[in-house]
Motif scaffolding. Structure first.
Motif, PDB file in Angstrom:
ATOM      1  N   SER A 268       0.814  -1.218   0.000  1.00  0.00           N
ATOM      2  CA  SER A 268       0.000   0.000   0.000  1.00  0.00           C
ATOM      3  C   SER A 268       0.847   1.267   0.000  1.00  0.00           C
ATOM      4  CB  SER A 268      -0.931   0.019   1.211  1.00  0.00           C
ATOM      5  OG  SER A 268      -0.169   0.113   2.384  1.00  0.00           O
ATOM      6  N   ALA A 269       2.128   1.141   0.336  1.00  0.00           N
ATOM      7  CA  ALA A 269       2.980   2.324   0.357  1.00  0.00           C
ATOM      8  C   ALA A 269       3.351   2.776  -1.051  1.00  0.00           C
ATOM      9  CB  ALA A 269       4.245   2.036   1.158  1.00  0.00           C
ATOM     10  N   ARG A 270       3.197   1.900  -2.020  1.00  0.00           N
ATOM     11  CA  ARG A 270       3.557   2.226  -3.398  1.00  0.00           C
ATOM     12  C   ARG A 270       2.312   2.683  -4.141  1.00  0.00           C
ATOM     13  NH1 ARG A 270       7.678  -2.686  -5.117  1.00  0.00           N
ATOM     14  NH2 ARG A 270       9.167  -2.388  -3.441  1.00  0.00           N
ATOM     15  N   LYS A 271       2.213   3.969  -4.370  1.00  0.00           N
ATOM     16  CA  LYS A 271       1.012   4.516  -4.991  1.00  0.00           C
ATOM     17  C   LYS A 271       1.115   4.477  -6.510  1.00  0.00           C
ATOM     18  CE  LYS A 271       0.024   7.745  -1.249  1.00  0.00           C
ATOM     19  NZ  LYS A 271      -0.189   9.161  -0.914  1.00  0.00           N
ATOM     20  N   ALA A 272      -0.035   4.352  -7.136  1.00  0.00           N
ATOM     21  CA  ALA A 272      -0.105   4.430  -8.589  1.00  0.00           C
ATOM     22  C   ALA A 272       0.068   5.882  -9.015  1.00  0.00           C
ATOM     23  CB  ALA A 272      -1.445   3.893  -9.080  1.00  0.00           C
ATOM     24  N   LEU A 349       0.288 -11.923  -5.926  1.00  0.00           N
ATOM     25  CA  LEU A 349       0.710 -10.905  -4.985  1.00  0.00           C
ATOM     26  C   LEU A 349       1.247  -9.706  -5.759  1.00  0.00           C
ATOM     27  CD1 LEU A 349       1.357  -9.861  -2.166  1.00  0.00           C
ATOM     28  CD2 LEU A 349       3.502 -11.139  -2.269  1.00  0.00           C
ATOM     29  N   VAL A 350       0.523  -8.588  -5.688  1.00  0.00           N
ATOM     30  CA  VAL A 350       0.950  -7.349  -6.345  1.00  0.00           C
ATOM     31  C   VAL A 350       1.565  -6.462  -5.273  1.00  0.00           C
ATOM     32  CG1 VAL A 350       0.227  -5.356  -7.715  1.00  0.00           C
ATOM     33  CG2 VAL A 350      -0.912  -7.563  -8.023  1.00  0.00           C
ATOM     34  N   LYS A 351       2.810  -6.048  -5.469  1.00  0.00           N
ATOM     35  CA  LYS A 351       3.540  -5.361  -4.410  1.00  0.00           C
ATOM     36  C   LYS A 351       3.245  -3.869  -4.315  1.00  0.00           C
ATOM     37  CE  LYS A 351       7.468  -8.554  -4.329  1.00  0.00           C
ATOM     38  NZ  LYS A 351       8.941  -8.634  -4.408  1.00  0.00           N
ATOM     39  N   GLY A 352       2.312  -3.361  -5.071  1.00  0.00           N
ATOM     40  CA  GLY A 352       1.970  -1.953  -4.980  1.00  0.00           C
ATOM     41  C   GLY A 352       0.973  -1.559  -6.040  1.00  0.00           C
ATOM     42  N   ALA A 353       0.198  -0.496  -5.745  1.00  0.00           N
ATOM     43  CA  ALA A 353      -0.819  -0.041  -6.691  1.00  0.00           C
ATOM     44  C   ALA A 353      -0.204   0.391  -8.011  1.00  0.00           C
ATOM     45  CB  ALA A 353      -1.607   1.115  -6.078  1.00  0.00           C
ATOM     46  N   ASN A 354       1.027   0.924  -7.976  1.00  0.00           N
ATOM     47  CA  ASN A 354       1.655   1.371  -9.215  1.00  0.00           C
ATOM     48  C   ASN A 354       1.839   0.234 -10.211  1.00  0.00           C
ATOM     49  OD1 ASN A 354       3.459   0.406  -7.235  1.00  0.00           O
ATOM     50  ND2 ASN A 354       5.207   1.337  -8.236  1.00  0.00           N
ATOM     51  N   PHE A 355       2.032  -0.984  -9.708  1.00  0.00           N
ATOM     52  CA  PHE A 355       2.238  -2.112 -10.617  1.00  0.00           C
ATOM     53  C   PHE A 355       0.927  -2.564 -11.273  1.00  0.00           C
ATOM     54  CE2 PHE A 355       5.700  -2.612  -7.396  1.00  0.00           C
ATOM     55  CZ  PHE A 355       6.700  -2.105  -8.222  1.00  0.00           C
ATOM     56  N   ALA A 568      13.079  -5.210 -16.260  1.00  0.00           N
ATOM     57  CA  ALA A 568      11.798  -5.128 -16.971  1.00  0.00           C
ATOM     58  C   ALA A 568      10.894  -4.064 -16.358  1.00  0.00           C
ATOM     59  CB  ALA A 568      11.106  -6.493 -16.933  1.00  0.00           C
ATOM     60  N   ASP A 569       9.941  -3.578 -17.161  1.00  0.00           N
ATOM     61  CA  ASP A 569       8.959  -2.612 -16.651  1.00  0.00           C
ATOM     62  C   ASP A 569       8.146  -3.241 -15.528  1.00  0.00           C
ATOM     63  OD1 ASP A 569       9.277  -0.318 -18.596  1.00  0.00           O
ATOM     64  OD2 ASP A 569       8.920  -1.962 -19.990  1.00  0.00           O
ATOM     65  N   ALA A 570       7.797  -4.514 -15.696  1.00  0.00           N
ATOM     66  CA  ALA A 570       7.101  -5.263 -14.650  1.00  0.00           C
ATOM     67  C   ALA A 570       7.793  -6.609 -14.502  1.00  0.00           C
ATOM     68  CB  ALA A 570       5.630  -5.457 -14.994  1.00  0.00           C
ATOM     69  N   GLY A 571       8.322  -6.875 -13.319  1.00  0.00           N
ATOM     70  CA  GLY A 571       8.973  -8.160 -13.066  1.00  0.00           C
ATOM     71  C   GLY A 571       8.007  -9.100 -12.389  1.00  0.00           C
ATOM     72  N   ILE A 572       7.852 -10.305 -12.951  1.00  0.00           N
ATOM     73  CA  ILE A 572       6.905 -11.285 -12.423  1.00  0.00           C
ATOM     74  C   ILE A 572       7.674 -12.543 -12.035  1.00  0.00           C
ATOM     75  CG2 ILE A 572       4.821 -12.645 -12.894  1.00  0.00           C
ATOM     76  CD1 ILE A 572       4.054 -10.577 -14.993  1.00  0.00           C
ATOM     77  N   ALA A 573       7.476 -13.003 -10.803  1.00  0.00           N
ATOM     78  CA  ALA A 573       8.182 -14.194 -10.314  1.00  0.00           C
ATOM     79  C   ALA A 573       7.202 -15.311 -10.047  1.00  0.00           C
ATOM     80  CB  ALA A 573       8.959 -13.873  -9.045  1.00  0.00           C
ATOM     81  N   MET A 574       7.641 -16.536 -10.322  1.00  0.00           N
ATOM     82  CA  MET A 574       6.894 -17.717  -9.916  1.00  0.00           C
ATOM     83  C   MET A 574       7.246 -17.992  -8.454  1.00  0.00           C
ATOM     84  SD  MET A 574       4.989 -18.696 -12.344  1.00  0.00           S
ATOM     85  CE  MET A 574       4.737 -18.199 -14.051  1.00  0.00           C
ATOM     86  N   GLY A 575       6.256 -17.864  -7.564  1.00  0.00           N
ATOM     87  CA  GLY A 575       6.549 -17.791  -6.144  1.00  0.00           C
ATOM     88  C   GLY A 575       6.617 -19.089  -5.390  1.00  0.00           C
ATOM     89  N   ILE A 583      11.986 -13.590  -6.108  1.00  0.00           N
ATOM     90  CA  ILE A 583      10.735 -13.162  -5.474  1.00  0.00           C
ATOM     91  C   ILE A 583      10.890 -11.771  -4.873  1.00  0.00           C
ATOM     92  CG2 ILE A 583       9.158 -13.653  -3.556  1.00  0.00           C
ATOM     93  CD1 ILE A 583       9.667 -16.640  -4.126  1.00  0.00           C
ATOM     94  N   GLU A 584      12.041 -11.505  -4.253  1.00  0.00           N
ATOM     95  CA  GLU A 584      12.267 -10.191  -3.647  1.00  0.00           C
ATOM     96  C   GLU A 584      12.359  -9.103  -4.714  1.00  0.00           C
ATOM     97  OE1 GLU A 584      12.266  -9.383  -0.531  1.00  0.00           O
ATOM     98  OE2 GLU A 584      12.070 -11.392   0.270  1.00  0.00           O
ATOM     99  N   THR A 585      12.937  -9.423  -5.862  1.00  0.00           N
ATOM    100  CA  THR A 585      13.151  -8.437  -6.917  1.00  0.00           C
ATOM    101  C   THR A 585      11.870  -8.148  -7.694  1.00  0.00           C
ATOM    102  OG1 THR A 585      15.413  -9.262  -7.155  1.00  0.00           O
ATOM    103  CG2 THR A 585      14.588  -7.867  -8.918  1.00  0.00           C
ATOM    104  N   ALA A 586      11.009  -9.142  -7.814  1.00  0.00           N
ATOM    105  CA  ALA A 586       9.818  -9.031  -8.663  1.00  0.00           C
ATOM    106  C   ALA A 586       8.816  -8.019  -8.119  1.00  0.00           C
ATOM    107  CB  ALA A 586       9.154 -10.397  -8.803  1.00  0.00           C
ATOM    108  N   ASP A 587       8.014  -7.469  -9.026  1.00  0.00           N
ATOM    109  CA  ASP A 587       6.930  -6.550  -8.673  1.00  0.00           C
ATOM    110  C   ASP A 587       5.630  -7.309  -8.427  1.00  0.00           C
ATOM    111  OD1 ASP A 587       8.748  -4.444  -9.342  1.00  0.00           O
ATOM    112  OD2 ASP A 587       8.268  -4.787 -11.448  1.00  0.00           O
ATOM    113  N   ILE A 588       5.495  -8.450  -9.092  1.00  0.00           N
ATOM    114  CA  ILE A 588       4.297  -9.283  -8.983  1.00  0.00           C
ATOM    115  C   ILE A 588       4.752 -10.721  -8.788  1.00  0.00           C
ATOM    116  CG2 ILE A 588       2.246 -10.126 -10.213  1.00  0.00           C
ATOM    117  CD1 ILE A 588       2.242  -7.452 -11.749  1.00  0.00           C
ATOM    118  N   VAL A 589       4.113 -11.425  -7.843  1.00  0.00           N
ATOM    119  CA  VAL A 589       4.488 -12.821  -7.573  1.00  0.00           C
ATOM    120  C   VAL A 589       3.281 -13.716  -7.826  1.00  0.00           C
ATOM    121  CG1 VAL A 589       5.351 -14.455  -5.861  1.00  0.00           C
ATOM    122  CG2 VAL A 589       6.148 -12.072  -5.823  1.00  0.00           C
TER     123      VAL A 589
END
Length: 666
Positions: A268-272, A349-355, A568-575, A583-589
């Motif tokens: 929630s700290a990452r705003k769109a 898991l989306v790590k922030g609204a911006n993603f 990448a603009d959006a990093g996606i990890a298989m969690g 997983i730590e680097t990705a924006d979406i898991v």
């Protein structure tokens, strides 16, 4: 890291700033908004707790309702002093904390906030004798805030449910006796007992023969999972058939569940960008509204012959009430928060609204092969034999049981229940394979080089196979081969097709040999693929695509994928099985490792963005129209407050729609 049950989901501080945060994580340091406006709690009581905490608001509404019924329906003439007394009591009950905050903020130099706006508007109504309208403005403003609290509370439940899955105690076995302690006190190497219905508190390895677990908290999938002795068990899983013993392999703070909880709390700290823009505009919007209200009151004095101060003051008050930006500043973060919650319920898991915003702009998905589109596990796909197949499997598996190589393990697994013999004179030749004796027969198991080294003939077509093969010779005669390949995930082909339907191109990159990569790509319907790549090669290719103006999402699972995921603009990890670094680097898991969830993430982002823009259009359109009517003397304070609360409720309900959405393929 567990969500504080006393944390308010809506701090009711400055509508132009704090509300846009919709915080998840509770901080113990002091804020200006050192109250909870009505002392409502969003803990275990839920909506009923919020409603009960507003008893003064309900009492003030009763008083106003009695006054209106007596005055306008029963036509009872209430003496002016009695009317003033009733309205003052109702006003104090409904607006005491709002007025107190307005004055407190004013002493700190903060004049441009919703509390000051509402206080000035209602005081102005009292000044010109419109007591019931002033009370109504405050009451309905508070009712609007109440519904905002409830809406935010509900939208957070799916994520709060995730935050609440951490067990508070764990049963550890020390000196053969069960002892209940905090998960943080358990050390690696100790054994814990997990009873039926209990959550696993720490990552570990199964000690019992087997156990069935509900993994929904980690994967979003309710399907039970069988875990056998020696296999990994993750914190957050729930034992559903029998009690099991687990050997702890990591501290609680290092468990996969703890990392998920941390990422959810930080999301929630990452705003769109839309939220950030609205927050910046709101800081300008509020003082401009005050200035315009003053101009509406003052300018006509210069041009209107029969200028009446009370009349134009009333118009200015109407303008202030309808101009309150609450509907805008709460419904936008609420929309994004709803999107994060919807993603969470779908195992994403989306790590922030911006993603959520970024994923909607993606036009190219670049994917790793092994562990992302394939299972990352070698399996025997086919056995070709010129001797009895059972004999071939028994002899080969017996010899391969000597080796720990993944290919050897795949061959041994393929033997199933077949009884194996103990090999003798085994020699492992690096880059070639194994030689040895099984049941007295000399056996070779390896690649073409091994057979050529021992002058054993083999069918010429074997050289054209792109998959990994183990060729067998028994007593120096070709006997057959095992074809071994990484299995393609069940939903991988559908995932590629789904992305294509969204207008997104998929490119596959892999460190595997080119021929294997091309075959897997062909099976999945991917037209562009590259094999034999090192991590730096993947980074180079993704950078080249970005230089061409492509908006890239990279999907991977291995530690070697972390650099390109970061690029990448959006990093996606298989969690589920992905590396910690990735997983730590990705924006979406993707918590269940299903590639089909990539398209789901895109759809959730688009749904969220659509709702947010609908709310912006609705709030701005209605407010501009009613502000114009108020300035022109057409709208009253009653109409202004109903319009303001009505717009807020419509925006909240529209944002809340996200929670009920079902994500399906188009």
């Amino acid at each position: 890291m567990k969500l504080d049950e006393n944390t308010s989901t809506h701090t009711h501080d400055d509508c132009c700033s704090a509300k846009a945060d919709v915080p998840v994580k509770h901080h113990n340091h002091s804020h200006d908004h050192d109250h909870d406006h009505g002392d409502h709690s969003h803990g275990s009581d839920g909506d009923s707790g919020i409603l009960k905490s507003r008893w003064m608001l309900w009492l003030s509404l009763v008083i106003l309702s009695v006054f209106l019924v007596l005055t306008y329906i029963a036509k009872v003439g209430i003496p002016r002093p009695a009317e003033i007394a009733m309205m003052l009591v109702a006003y104090v009950l409904a607006g005491n904390k709002t007025v107190a905050l307005a004055f407190r903020k004013a002493t700190r130099g903060d004049f441009f906030n919703e509390f000051t706006l509402m206080t000035i508007a209602t005081f102005g109504a009292f000044y010109i004798g419109e007591f019931s309208e002033g009370v109504a403005v405050m009451i309905f403003y508070e009712i609007g805030e109440l519904f905002q609290d409830i809406a935010v509370s509900r939208s957070k439940r799916s994520i709060k449910a995730l935050l609440d899955i951490r067990p508070d105690v764990v049963t550890v076995l020390r000196e053969g006796k069960p002892l209940q302690i905090a998960p943080e006190a358990v050390r690696p190497g100790e054994k814990i007992l997990v009873k039926v219905g209990e959550k696993v508190a720490l990552d570990g390895e199964m000690c019992s023969p087997s156990g069935i677990f509900n993994t929904a908290a980690l994967t979003g999938e309710p399907k039970p999972q069988l875990i056998e002795k020696g296999e990994k068990v993750l914190a957050g899983m729930i034992a559903i058939e029998k009690s099991v013993e687990i050997e702890v392999k990591a501290l609680f703070k290092d468990s996969k569940l703890s990392r998920i909880l941390e990422m959810v709390q930080e999301a929630s700290a990452r705003k769109a960008p839309t939220q950030l823009l609205i927050s910046r505009l709101a800081r300008i919007y509020t003082p401009v509204v005050f200035l315009l209200a003053l101009l509406i009151i003052a300018i006509p004095a210069l041009f209107v012959a029969d200028y009446n101060f009370d009349q134009w003051l009333y118009r200015g008050m109407v303008f202030l009430v309808i101009a309150c930006p609450c509907a805008l500043t709460i419904s936008i973060p609420l929309g994004y928060f709803g999107g994060i919650g919807l993603a969470s319920r779908n195992g994403i898991l989306v790590k922030g609204a911006n993603f959520l915003d970024i994923i909607t702009k993606i036009d190219t998905v670049v994917s790793d092969k092994t562990g992302t589109l394939t299972k990352g596990v070698f399996k025997v796909q086919k056995v070709e034999s010129v001797i009895e197949k059972t004999d071939l499997i028994r002899l080969t598996a017996s010899l391969e049981s000597y080796s720990t190589h993944p290919v050897a393990k795949a061959v041994v697994e393929s033997a199933g229940e077949i009884t194996l013999a103990k090999p003798t004179d085994v020699e492992e030749i690096t880059g070639h394979g194994l030689t040895g004796k099984v049941e007295g027969l000399p056996v070779l198991a390896g690649n073409i080089k091994l057979l050529e080294k021992h002058s054993v003939g083999y069918p010429a077509e074997l050289a054209s196979l792109v998959e990994t093969i183990v060729i067998i010779a028994v007593d120096n005669q070709y006997a057959g081969y095992f074809l071994i390949a990484d299995e393609i995930k069940e939903d991988a082909a559908a995932a590629i097709s789904d992305l294509k339907s969204l207008g997104i191109t998929t490119i596959m990159l892999s460190g595997d040999k080119e021929a294997v990569v091309k075959k897997v790509a062909g099976d999945l319907g991917i037209t562009e693929s590259y094999g034999g790549l090192l991590p730096e090669d993947k980074v180079r290719i993704v950078q080249e695509l970005k230089d061409q103006g492509k908006r890239i999402a990279f999907v991977g699972d291995g530690v070697n994928d972390a650099p390109v995921i970061a690029l990448a603009d959006a990093g996606i990890a298989m969690g589920a099985l992905g590396s910690d670094a990735t997983i730590e680097t990705a924006d979406i898991v993707i918590q269940n490792d299903q590639p089909s969830r990539i398209a789901s993430a895109v759809r959730i982002g688009k749904i969220t963005k659509s709702v947010v823009y609908q709310n912006i259009s609705l709030a701005m359109g209605v407010k501009v129209a009613v502000m114009a009517l108020g300035a022109g003397g057409v709208a009253t304070l009653w109409e202004a407050v109903f319009a303001d609360v009505g717009v807020a409720l419509l925006a909240i309900l529209n944002a809340y729609r996200i929670q009920g959405k079902k994500i399906e393929s188009e």
